[in-house]
Design a protein around this motif. Structure first.
Motif, PDB file in Angstrom:
ATOM      1  N   PRO A 189     -25.482 -16.122  -9.679  1.00  0.00           N
ATOM      2  CA  PRO A 189     -25.337 -17.371  -8.922  1.00  0.00           C
ATOM      3  C   PRO A 189     -24.373 -17.213  -7.751  1.00  0.00           C
ATOM      4  N   TYR A 190     -23.667 -16.099  -7.702  1.00  0.00           N
ATOM      5  CA  TYR A 190     -22.676 -15.895  -6.635  1.00  0.00           C
ATOM      6  C   TYR A 190     -23.220 -15.086  -5.459  1.00  0.00           C
ATOM      7  N   PHE A 191     -24.499 -14.711  -5.513  1.00  0.00           N
ATOM      8  CA  PHE A 191     -25.001 -13.785  -4.490  1.00  0.00           C
ATOM      9  C   PHE A 191     -24.890 -14.371  -3.075  1.00  0.00           C
ATOM     10  N   ASN A 192     -25.212 -15.651  -2.903  1.00  0.00           N
ATOM     11  CA  ASN A 192     -25.133 -16.234  -1.548  1.00  0.00           C
ATOM     12  C   ASN A 192     -23.697 -16.266  -1.049  1.00  0.00           C
ATOM     13  N   ALA A 193     -22.767 -16.607  -1.943  1.00  0.00           N
ATOM     14  CA  ALA A 193     -21.356 -16.641  -1.537  1.00  0.00           C
ATOM     15  C   ALA A 193     -20.910 -15.248  -1.082  1.00  0.00           C
ATOM     16  N   TRP A 194     -21.407 -14.232  -1.774  1.00  0.00           N
ATOM     17  CA  TRP A 194     -21.087 -12.838  -1.422  1.00  0.00           C
ATOM     18  C   TRP A 194     -21.565 -12.521  -0.003  1.00  0.00           C
ATOM     19  N   THR A 195     -22.816 -12.821   0.292  1.00  0.00           N
ATOM     20  CA  THR A 195     -23.334 -12.460   1.621  1.00  0.00           C
ATOM     21  C   THR A 195     -22.687 -13.330   2.710  1.00  0.00           C
ATOM     22  N   GLU A 196     -22.370 -14.579   2.374  1.00  0.00           N
ATOM     23  CA  GLU A 196     -21.799 -15.479   3.391  1.00  0.00           C
ATOM     24  C   GLU A 196     -20.379 -15.081   3.802  1.00  0.00           C
ATOM     25  N   THR A 197     -19.630 -14.449   2.901  1.00  0.00           N
ATOM     26  CA  THR A 197     -18.232 -14.143   3.220  1.00  0.00           C
ATOM     27  C   THR A 197     -18.038 -12.697   3.707  1.00  0.00           C
ATOM     28  N   ALA A 198     -19.110 -11.907   3.684  1.00  0.00           N
ATOM     29  CA  ALA A 198     -18.964 -10.471   3.963  1.00  0.00           C
ATOM     30  C   ALA A 198     -18.573 -10.167   5.412  1.00  0.00           C
ATOM     31  N   ALA A 199     -19.158 -10.911   6.366  1.00  0.00           N
ATOM     32  CA  ALA A 199     -18.900 -10.593   7.777  1.00  0.00           C
ATOM     33  C   ALA A 199     -17.420 -10.820   8.129  1.00  0.00           C
ATOM     34  N   ASP A 200     -16.816 -11.869   7.560  1.00  0.00           N
ATOM     35  CA  ASP A 200     -15.393 -12.122   7.839  1.00  0.00           C
ATOM     36  C   ASP A 200     -14.522 -11.019   7.251  1.00  0.00           C
ATOM     37  N   ASP A 201     -14.860 -10.578   6.035  1.00  0.00           N
ATOM     38  CA  ASP A 201     -14.085  -9.491   5.415  1.00  0.00           C
ATOM     39  C   ASP A 201     -14.182  -8.224   6.271  1.00  0.00           C
ATOM     40  N   PHE A 202     -15.387  -7.952   6.736  1.00  0.00           N
ATOM     41  CA  PHE A 202     -15.650  -6.762   7.551  1.00  0.00           C
ATOM     42  C   PHE A 202     -14.781  -6.800   8.823  1.00  0.00           C
ATOM     43  N   GLN A 203     -14.765  -7.956   9.484  1.00  0.00           N
ATOM     44  CA  GLN A 203     -13.986  -8.088  10.726  1.00  0.00           C
ATOM     45  C   GLN A 203     -12.491  -7.956  10.436  1.00  0.00           C
ATOM     46  N   SER A 204     -12.020  -8.593   9.353  1.00  0.00           N
ATOM     47  CA  SER A 204     -10.582  -8.505   9.022  1.00  0.00           C
ATOM     48  C   SER A 204     -10.183  -7.058   8.754  1.00  0.00           C
ATOM     49  N   ALA A 205     -11.044  -6.338   8.042  1.00  0.00           N
ATOM     50  CA  ALA A 205     -10.703  -4.952   7.711  1.00  0.00           C
ATOM     51  C   ALA A 205     -10.672  -4.093   8.978  1.00  0.00           C
ATOM     52  N   LYS A 206     -11.628  -4.320   9.864  1.00  0.00           N
ATOM     53  CA  LYS A 206     -11.659  -3.555  11.115  1.00  0.00           C
ATOM     54  C   LYS A 206     -10.386  -3.801  11.931  1.00  0.00           C
ATOM     55  N   ASP A 207      -9.971  -5.075  11.999  1.00  0.00           N
ATOM     56  CA  ASP A 207      -8.745  -5.414  12.737  1.00  0.00           C
ATOM     57  C   ASP A 207      -7.530  -4.763  12.087  1.00  0.00           C
ATOM     58  N   ALA A 208      -7.483  -4.818  10.748  1.00  0.00           N
ATOM     59  CA  ALA A 208      -6.334  -4.238  10.035  1.00  0.00           C
ATOM     60  C   ALA A 208      -6.255  -2.732  10.281  1.00  0.00           C
ATOM     61  N   ILE A 209      -7.396  -2.078  10.293  1.00  0.00           N
ATOM     62  CA  ILE A 209      -7.406  -0.619  10.533  1.00  0.00           C
ATOM     63  C   ILE A 209      -6.971  -0.340  11.971  1.00  0.00           C
TER      64      ILE A 209
END
Ligand code: PMV
Length: 312
Positions: A189-209
């Motif tokens: 039941p969490y699959f949509n929440a996973w895909t919806e939040t992934a792009a923000d995590d990706f951007q935050s990680a790129k900025d942190a690196i």
């Protein structure tokens, strides 16, 4: 004969789930580090019939047969003997398919004189295993929208992070990543929440690196890993990749964080725990993980290069 080597990569921002349709495209963007200290070595040569030797034993692997069939739709590739070996456990959540397909496609490109660019090699490797697209490149590598081509974001020298892999089991995983992803997409039941939040995590990680901000990277990378495991646990049947050693290692890493060490944990589809840390924290992290009763051994690695052919 052509020989190629490739290194596994560990995703700091995970992908889990595929886009519908052809091309083996991930459902979520990912960001990884390529690991210098572990390697797959693969030789290819023309042979009477396709033959696969995996870690010294003649084997059959449908993923490799399907991959060759796909390549042959586009290129004239003779029957090949593929001899491949890993200096780390195969199929145990240590990204052996990533380094495996990256090394295989690099070797085939050279042996069959296909003349492909690194980007095209990566695109083909992705068809075998999506994470393999990232192992074609070294350092910090992304795989995301809009074109879903893997790309080196920063080379290994940008930020000399260390990775300590706490090996808790050498046994092959019970459910492959591909099977597991289908189960999660269909049942969690969490699959949509996973895909919806992934792009923000990706951007935050790129900025942190980019800013070498360890604390921010640790926060978002641990969250991405834990969200993926929450998705696995909430699938039907539940996908439980952890064992007692995994929990011990996670607890120890959290304790080391409380002591002020720059370290965080990430896990893939297997029970191994990868501790990512700064160069200065590595000796203390290694010592602490080595002392745990259910850890078989700790592999210490730095960030490394992409896939290459080697002279024979
Ligand atoms: O592409 P595969 O089948 O190797 O799946 C990789 C899945 C994870 O390792 C769990 C996450 C990732 O992004 O590497």
């Amino acid at each position: 004969m052509t020989v190629a080597i490739a290194h596994p990569n560990i995703a700091l921002i995970k992908y889990w789930g595929k886009q519908p349709g052809p091309g083996n495209l991930p459902a979520t963007p990912s960001l990884s580090v390529t690991l210098e200290g572990m390697r797959t070595t693969t030789s290819v040569e023309p042979w009477g019939v396709d033959t696969l030797v995996l870690n010294g034993t003649e084997s059959a692997d449908p993923k490799i047969s399907q991959f060759l069939a796909l390549l042959r739709q586009q290129f004239d590739i003779p029957p090949l003997k593929i001899d491949t070996s890993n200096d780390f456990p195969t199929g145990a959540g240590l990204a052996s398919s990533a380094s495996g397909f990256a090394a295989l496609m690099t070797a085939i490109n050279a042996q069959c004189e296909l003349g492909l660019s690194a980007c095209a090699i990566s695109g083909w490797a992705r068809q075998g295993s999506a994470s393999a697209a990232r192992s074609v490149f070294g350092g910090f590598v992304s795989l995301g929208a809009p074109n879903w081509e893997a790309k080196q974001e920063f080379d290994a020298s940008h930020w000399p992070l260390n990775v300590l892999v706490a090996v808790t089991s050498d046994v092959r995983k019970h459910t492959s990543s591909t099977q597991g992803m289908t189960i999660s997409a269909n049942t969690s039941p969490y699959f949509n929440a996973w895909t919806e939040t992934a792009a923000d995590d990706f951007q935050s990680a790129k900025d942190a690196i980019r800013h070498k901000d360890f604390e921010s990277l640790a926060k978002v990378a641990e969250h991405s890993s834990m969200k993926m495991h929450a998705l696995m646990l909430s699938s039907q049947p539940a996908l439980i990749y952890w064992n007692a050693g995994s929990l011990e290692a996670l607890a120890k890493i959290s304790e080391l964080q409380s002591d002020g060490l720059d370290v965080f944990a990430t896990m893939d589809a297997g029970p191994q725990v990868k501790a990512v840390c700064t160069e200065s924290a590595a000796p203390a992290v290694s010592e602490a993980l080595n002392a745990l009763p259910n850890i078989l051994r700790v592999v210490h690695t730095r960030l490394g290069p992409g896939a290459t052919t080697v002279a024979v």
